[in-house]
Enzyme design. Sequence first.
Site, PDB file in Angstrom:
ATOM      1  CG  HIS A   7      -2.280   9.284   1.460  1.00  0.00           C
ATOM      2  ND1 HIS A   7      -1.148  10.202   1.287  1.00  0.00           N
ATOM      3  CD2 HIS A   7      -2.005   8.153   1.213  1.00  0.00           C
ATOM      4  CE1 HIS A   7      -0.373   9.293   0.502  1.00  0.00           C
ATOM      5  NE2 HIS A   7      -0.814   8.101   0.268  1.00  0.00           N
ATOM      6  CG  HIS A  79       0.847   3.243   0.968  1.00  0.00           C
ATOM      7  ND1 HIS A  79       0.294   3.116  -0.554  1.00  0.00           N
ATOM      8  CD2 HIS A  79       0.935   4.680   1.027  1.00  0.00           C
ATOM      9  CE1 HIS A  79       0.146   4.033  -1.284  1.00  0.00           C
ATOM     10  NE2 HIS A  79       0.451   5.155  -0.468  1.00  0.00           N
ATOM     11  CD  GLU A 130       3.371   7.783  -0.828  1.00  0.00           C
ATOM     12  OE1 GLU A 130       3.314   8.489  -1.964  1.00  0.00           O
ATOM     13  OE2 GLU A 130       2.312   7.668  -0.369  1.00  0.00           O
TER      14      GLU A 130
END
Length: 154
Positions: A7, A79, A130
């Site tokens: 994502h 992010h 991440e």
Amino acid sequence: MIGRLNHVAIAVPDLEAATATYRDILGAKVSAPQPVPEHGVTVVFVELPNTKIELLHPLGENSPIAGFLAKNASGGIHHVCYEVSDVRAARNQLIAKGARVLGDGEPKIGAHGNPVVFLHPKDFCGTLVELEEIPALVAGSGPDPAQNLNSGRG
């Protein structure tokens, strides 16, 4: 090491308006808002055919997203998240190569219910990264997308 893009997270000052933009203007399927108190955010997931967008809104005044929005009042990309088969092994490999893991370095449970770690943006071209452990990759029920990267067939 890294697999698919899981994502892109976008910090937003108005979660309701951002959700409406993705749902009503862009025609995307969006989730109901989900509070994630351990990360200090409320999240709306935008489902796309090839990945997800996470709309992030501060939950509480100590939220890291509140600080981001203080510097970027209209919001913006916060992010990117990549899938890994083993977040601890990935973390250890990255530390051995000089990357910095944020926080205490131990994986936390992320908004999708899977272990995650965050990597320092100064080590990754100014982008907060991440890493999310994906159970299907761990259980072997699907191919590890990182194999395609390693074999040149990506």
